[in-house]
Design an enzyme around this catalytic site. Structure first.
Site, PDB file in Angstrom:
ATOM      1  N   MET A   1      18.805  52.153  21.790  1.00 52.42           N
ATOM      2  CA  MET A   1      19.704  53.217  21.361  1.00 52.42           C
ATOM      3  C   MET A   1      18.984  54.290  20.529  1.00 52.42           C
ATOM      4  O   MET A   1      19.593  55.258  20.132  1.00 52.42           O
ATOM      5  CB  MET A   1      20.825  52.648  20.485  1.00 52.42           C
ATOM      6  CG  MET A   1      21.569  51.489  21.078  1.00 52.42           C
ATOM      7  SD  MET A   1      22.466  51.977  22.559  1.00 52.42           S
ATOM      8  CE  MET A   1      23.714  53.032  21.826  1.00 52.42           C
ATOM      9  N   LYS A   2      17.713  54.104  20.232  1.00 52.21           N
ATOM     10  CA  LYS A   2      17.055  54.922  19.221  1.00 52.21           C
ATOM     11  C   LYS A   2      16.185  56.018  19.837  1.00 52.21           C
ATOM     12  O   LYS A   2      16.035  56.091  21.046  1.00 52.21           O
ATOM     13  CB  LYS A   2      16.235  54.017  18.286  1.00 52.21           C
ATOM     14  CG  LYS A   2      17.035  52.830  17.737  1.00 52.21           C
ATOM     15  CD  LYS A   2      18.207  53.248  16.842  1.00 52.21           C
ATOM     16  CE  LYS A   2      19.232  52.154  16.626  1.00 52.21           C
ATOM     17  NZ  LYS A   2      18.880  51.102  15.720  1.00 52.21           N
ATOM     18  N   ASN A   3      15.593  56.846  18.969  1.00 53.69           N
ATOM     19  CA  ASN A   3      14.815  57.990  19.467  1.00 53.69           C
ATOM     20  C   ASN A   3      13.564  57.579  20.230  1.00 53.69           C
ATOM     21  O   ASN A   3      13.049  58.343  21.037  1.00 53.69           O
ATOM     22  CB  ASN A   3      14.420  58.907  18.308  1.00 53.69           C
ATOM     23  CG  ASN A   3      15.616  59.613  17.696  1.00 53.69           C
ATOM     24  OD1 ASN A   3      16.694  59.635  18.295  1.00 53.69           O
ATOM     25  ND2 ASN A   3      15.443  60.178  16.515  1.00 53.69           N
TER      26      ASN A   3
END
Ligand code: PLP
Length: 378
Positions: free
Chosen positions: A177-179
């Site tokens: 879900m992260k960058n």
């Protein structure tokens, strides 16, 4: 979130072909190289790759020697892992309201400090930075440590410094879900040599990965195994190269859409602690009912109140203070009785009730998203 592509596939294949999958000694070519690059890219003196963001938070707290008897200030709106990490080192989380920026409210930090407070954990939610100037000021006035949870803001800057490098320690996550996405992974950042040596030792049963010709600068401590594999860091290096350009595209898109949305008389664009670097876009309605209405519009995502374990009222095992063993319970050895209930941070709930996420639509051309923004701000 960035796509996984051919570059990651080739890098992971390279690590597999090389045949040294774990990080031991000088053979950990991919991991050593990734850590160096991550430190360079963020401006931290040291970066330690670990197996998850949760592992990074726990290692950072252990490095800072936070534990039994200590209280740690955690925002009431964050992924449950922030509060969980505090419990895992034997300390207790004390919850602090957020303000309209969706990040920890400096005013409420001051109100929640007790003689037992050791650290503040600002969480940069959904790429929105905390008011780090105010937080560092409070921390230095009260002699507190600052451990930044930058899991949701990898690569994002606050006044030209990378989030995660402003406090004493910082944590990144590289979950899907992260960058940066490598499935699972994380990193600890710090510019303090001692914290780095302790975090490195803790994440590896007391530091087995180095050969320590000259001995350790810190005595080794009992730890865990949060090590990464070479496959993970091979992929992470590729993701790191994509990060800057991706965030710059998001920054431009956000600026364009925020300008259109700020013309609305029905809602406000969420205030931001560093609008020039902003890559997050949410809107704040005057009432919950108005926010529910906005949710129906194209391009408007969920209300933050509905974001599951990001809201303290959904942290069931924390609210119940239920650990793996009843005698291993940090609340039992805290310096005062700490009680939680679902009404303890009503201001946070009110703001989350009224805030909706706006889709930046990064897979669409900006002309399309200009029209979407006009539709939202009709
Ligand atoms: C994702 C996240 C974590 C934990 O990261 P994992 O890699 O999933 O363990 C911690 N804090 C916040 C704010 C997060 O969003």
């Amino acid at each position: 979130m960035p796509r996984i592509g051919m570059g990651e596939w080739i890098a992971a294949g390279g690590a597999i072909a090389r045949g040294h999958l774990s990080r031991y000694g000088k053979q950990a070519r991919y991991t050593n190289c990734f850590e160096k690059r991550l430190a360079q890219a963020t401006g931290a003196t040291h970066a330690l790759a670990v197996s998850s963001g949760t592992a990074a938070l726990i290692s950072a707290l252990a490095a800072a020697q936070i534990g039994p008897g200590d209280e740690v200030l955690v925002p009431a709106y964050t992924w449950m892992a922030t509060a969980t990490a505090v419990v895992m080192v034997g300390a207790v989380p004390v919850f602090v309201d957020i303000d309209e920026t969706l990040t920890i409210d400096p005013g409420d930090i001051e109100a929640k400090i007790t003689p037992y407070t050791r650290a503040i954990m600002p969480v940069h939610m959904g790429n929105a930075p905390c008011d780090m100037d105010a937080i560092m000021g409070i921390a230095s006035r009260h002699g507190l440590l600052v451990i930044e949870d930058a899991c949701q803001a990898v690569g994002v800057r606050y006044k030209d410094r990378h989030l995660g490098t402003i406090g004493h320690l910082g944590a990144y996550s590289f979950n899907k879900m992260k960058n940066m996405n490598i499935g699972e992974g994380g990193a600890v950042l710090t510019s303090d040599e001692r914290y780095f040596v302790r975090a490195r030792g803790y994440h590896d049963l007391g530091d087995l990965i180095r050969d320590h010709e000259g001995g350790l600068s810190e005595p080794s401590i009992i730890g865990v195994n949060y090590k990464v594999t070479e496959i993970q860091t091979a992929m992470a290096a590729v993701q790191l190269r994509k990060l800057g350009p991706m965030l710059e595209r998001m920054r431009r898109r956000r600026a364009m859409m925020a300008e259109i949305l700020s013309g609305s008389s029905e809602f406000r664009v969420t205030p931001h602690n560093d609008a020039d670097n902003a890559v997050s876009l949410t809107i704040l309605a005057p009432t919950k009912e108005a926010a529910v209405q906005l949710q129906g519009r194209r391009g408007v995502w969920n209300r933050l109140r509905d974001s599951s374990k990001h809201v303290y009222t959904n942290w069931e095992p924390i609210l119940a203070q239920r650990t793996s063993h009843p005698k291993f319970n940090p609340w039992a050895w805290a310096n005062r009785e700490i009680r939680y209930d679902k009404d303890m941070c009503l201001r946070t709930l009110d703001i989350l009730d009224r805030t909706c996420v706006v889709n930046l639509g990064m897979t669409y051309p900006s002309a399309v998203m200009r029209r979407v923004a006009r539709g939202i701000a009709r």
